[in-house]
Design a protein around this motif. Structure first.
Motif, PDB file in Angstrom:
ATOM      1  N   THR A   1       0.810  -1.224   0.000  1.00 30.53           N
ATOM      2  CA  THR A   1       0.000   0.000   0.000  1.00 30.53           C
ATOM      3  C   THR A   1       0.841   1.272   0.000  1.00 30.53           C
ATOM      4  OG1 THR A   1      -0.119   0.163   2.426  1.00 30.53           O
ATOM      5  CG2 THR A   1      -1.754  -1.239   1.327  1.00 30.53           C
ATOM      6  N   ILE A   2       2.142   1.151   0.168  1.00 34.05           N
ATOM      7  CA  ILE A   2       2.996   2.334   0.324  1.00 34.05           C
ATOM      8  C   ILE A   2       3.085   3.088  -1.001  1.00 34.05           C
ATOM      9  CG2 ILE A   2       5.335   3.121   0.856  1.00 34.05           C
ATOM     10  CD1 ILE A   2       5.606   0.689   2.663  1.00 34.05           C
ATOM     11  N   SER A   3       2.903   4.387  -0.924  1.00 33.07           N
ATOM     12  CA  SER A   3       2.973   5.222  -2.115  1.00 33.07           C
ATOM     13  C   SER A   3       4.359   5.835  -2.266  1.00 33.07           C
ATOM     14  CB  SER A   3       1.933   6.343  -2.049  1.00 33.07           C
ATOM     15  OG  SER A   3       2.287   7.283  -1.030  1.00 33.07           O
ATOM     16  N   GLU A   4       4.665   6.276  -3.471  1.00 31.47           N
ATOM     17  CA  GLU A   4       5.928   6.975  -3.706  1.00 31.47           C
ATOM     18  C   GLU A   4       6.035   8.222  -2.830  1.00 31.47           C
ATOM     19  OE1 GLU A   4       4.165   5.683  -6.146  1.00 31.47           O
ATOM     20  OE2 GLU A   4       5.515   4.475  -7.396  1.00 31.47           O
ATOM     21  N   GLN A   5       4.935   8.938  -2.664  1.00 30.68           N
ATOM     22  CA  GLN A   5       4.983  10.166  -1.863  1.00 30.68           C
ATOM     23  C   GLN A   5       5.266   9.864  -0.396  1.00 30.68           C
ATOM     24  OE1 GLN A   5       4.747  13.437  -3.257  1.00 30.68           O
ATOM     25  NE2 GLN A   5       5.741  13.687  -1.271  1.00 30.68           N
ATOM     26  N   GLN A   6       4.703   8.783   0.140  1.00 29.34           N
ATOM     27  CA  GLN A   6       5.005   8.396   1.523  1.00 29.34           C
ATOM     28  C   GLN A   6       6.498   8.128   1.693  1.00 29.34           C
ATOM     29  OE1 GLN A   6       1.829   5.242   1.712  1.00 29.34           O
ATOM     30  NE2 GLN A   6       1.762   5.842   3.865  1.00 29.34           N
ATOM     31  N   ILE A   7       7.061   7.382   0.750  1.00 27.87           N
ATOM     32  CA  ILE A   7       8.489   7.065   0.811  1.00 27.87           C
ATOM     33  C   ILE A   7       9.311   8.340   0.751  1.00 27.87           C
ATOM     34  CG2 ILE A   7      10.388   5.942  -0.430  1.00 27.87           C
ATOM     35  CD1 ILE A   7       8.267   3.841  -1.340  1.00 27.87           C
ATOM     36  N   ALA A   8       8.973   9.208  -0.173  1.00 32.54           N
ATOM     37  CA  ALA A   8       9.709  10.462  -0.332  1.00 32.54           C
ATOM     38  C   ALA A   8       9.635  11.305   0.939  1.00 32.54           C
ATOM     39  CB  ALA A   8       9.173  11.238  -1.525  1.00 32.54           C
TER      40      ALA A   8
ATOM     41  N   THR B   1       8.385  -0.207  -5.865  1.00 32.35           N
ATOM     42  CA  THR B   1       8.175  -1.426  -6.651  1.00 32.35           C
ATOM     43  C   THR B   1       8.683  -2.654  -5.909  1.00 32.35           C
ATOM     44  OG1 THR B   1       8.349  -0.186  -8.721  1.00 32.35           O
ATOM     45  CG2 THR B   1       8.688  -2.559  -8.841  1.00 32.35           C
ATOM     46  N   THR B   2       9.845  -2.529  -5.275  1.00 28.29           N
ATOM     47  CA  THR B   2      10.428  -3.643  -4.527  1.00 28.29           C
ATOM     48  C   THR B   2       9.547  -4.036  -3.350  1.00 28.29           C
ATOM     49  OG1 THR B   2      12.661  -2.946  -5.138  1.00 28.29           O
ATOM     50  CG2 THR B   2      12.464  -4.400  -3.234  1.00 28.29           C
ATOM     51  N   LEU B   3       9.041  -3.046  -2.630  1.00 29.52           N
ATOM     52  CA  LEU B   3       8.167  -3.336  -1.495  1.00 29.52           C
ATOM     53  C   LEU B   3       6.869  -3.997  -1.950  1.00 29.52           C
ATOM     54  CD1 LEU B   3       8.647  -0.058   0.593  1.00 29.52           C
ATOM     55  CD2 LEU B   3       9.361  -2.357   1.264  1.00 29.52           C
TER      56      LEU B   3
END
Length: 421
Positions: free
Chosen positions: A131-138, A175-177
């Motif tokens: 469920t993790i989004s790119e924005q959360q990671i950033a 993508t990996t997650l």
């Protein structure tokens, strides 16, 4: 010719033996030299002798976190190892966040763990990883995903558009997650730690084998077999090469964290002879220290990527004690600018695998030479050199690259768009 990991056959025999054997074969076929003379020059150098015991003890695996269970800590270590990549984005990361890839991933892991413990959903679970989004990671890594671009119609005006190298890095993480989370869910595992602990419970029988790496093989084969993000392998000039850096790192990290306990929560493998966790740091530093000689490796143009590596004066300065720090620090004033690392040679996948394989085999050779030193010729304060291990050597090479100011500015090769280192 190179091939992506899904086209490379998994090892038929011992995974550890295949890692060591294929890396040695590739180094030799590419005419990369690692001489006994160069190894002994390193082993007896002031740089090595004065820093090895101190620096090789730093593993970066002590976390200021209160894990509620053994499984929680294993899961944290497992996802951290899964995401232990991004070295090719070191320079843009430093410029934007002040941290390199490893420290950036650690910061991300802290954020994911703390978010999960405050009722926001377990982002380190199989479901949460999907469920993790790119924005959360950033946000957790303090990365700005927008880059300034000139306005197409209004001169001297720019607009922010999503993109740039760090956006590519964040997408690789996401993508990996997601991929790993989906595989875990398909396997019925609630998180990666559960998969790892189940694999560890099969180590006991292997530890009774005459092969010291049998226990490592058990876990390594499970990780590589199940998850594409651990399949660090390729075919170079019709030769398979296996590195498995992240999976090997995970195995040794678990040994480090749990091997010191009076009561082991699960069987642990013997990792004293585990292959080094080859990335871009180890080969680059070994070239700068004169151990890995690329001068004859012309097939893929490696002889030209570090043009100063054959400069004997520079090699000797790197092997000497570090130069004294200046009395005044020009970077501490209010108008000072932080010095950022510079980009090293940008390589393709084939070149990177060849260098990483050469470094892995060079470390095997370094330990072999250390073991066979004539004890009678060693001074009392040198006898410890005979007992260095591969994990200690790996940690020294990785940590000393940050420990010395003159090593920090040495160029490291760059490969982007990879999830393996």
């Amino acid at each position: 010719m190179s091939s992506r990991e899904h086209q490379v056959p998994l090892p038929n025999a011992s995974y550890v033996s295949e890692v060591k054997g294929t890396c040695s074969a590739l180094r030799e076929s590419q005419k990369i030299d690692v001489s006994t003379t160069a190894i002994k020059r390193l082993l007896f150098s002031p740089s090595f002798c004065s820093s090895f015991k101190r620096v090789s003890g730093y593993h970066g695996l002590n976390f200021p976190l209160n894990f509620p269970s053994v499984l929680s800590e294993v899961n944290f270590l497992s996802v951290l190892s899964l995401l232990n990549f991004g070295s090719g984005y070191r320079v843009p990361l430093h410029r934007q966040t002040g941290r390199g890839a490893w420290d950036g991933i650690r910061a991300l892991m802290f954020g994911l763990y703390l978010s999960s413990s405050t009722g926001q959903g377990d982002l380190l679970s199989a479901k949460g990883m999907q469920t993790i989004s790119e924005q959360q990671i950033a946000d957790l890594m303090s990365i700005n995903l927008y880059v300034e671009q000139p306005h197409s119609e209004i001169p001297e005006m720019s607009i922010g558009t999503i993109g740039g190298p760090l956006y590519d890095f964040v997408k690789l993480i996401a993508t990996t997650l997601r991929e790993t989370g989906q595989i875990l869910e398909d396997l019925g595992d609630p998180n990666l730690g559960t998969f790892v602990v189940r694999s560890l419970r099969k180590v006991d029988a292997a530890n009774n084998s005459a092969d010291p790496n049998a226990g490592v093989d058990v876990i390594l084969s499970k990780l590589v077999g199940a998850f594409p993000a651990f399949r660090d392998m390729a075919i170079i000039d019709e030769q398979p090469v296996y590195c498995f850096k992240k999976a090997l790192f995970l195995i040794h990290a678990i040994v480090i964290r749990f091997g010191i306990r009076n009561t082991l929560p699960f069987p642990l493998p013997n990792s004293s002879q585990i292959p080094v966790f080859t990335d871009n740091v180890l080969p680059s530093i070994l070239v700068h220290l004169g151990v890995v000689d690329l001068s004859r490796s012309t097939a893929h143009g490696l002889h030209a990527i570090f043009p100063d590596a054959s400069d004997k004066a520079k090699v000797n300065s790197h092997l000497a004690l570090p130069p004294p720090l200046p009395n005044s620090n020009p970077q501490t004033g209010p108008d000072s600018k932080k010095l950022f690392p510079t980009e090293g040679p940008v390589l393709n996948e084939e070149q990177a695998y060849i260098l990483r394989a050469a470094a892995l085999d060079a470390c095997e050779r370094i330990v072999q030479v250390a073991r066979t030193l004539d004890e009678d010729s060693l001074q009392a304060d040198q006898k410890w050199i005979q007992n260095i291990t591969l994990p200690e050597l790996d940690l020294w090479l990785w940590a000393v690259a940050k420990d010395r100011a003159d090593y920090r500015v040495l160029e490291r090769f760059v490969l982007r768009d990879t999830v393996f280192f």
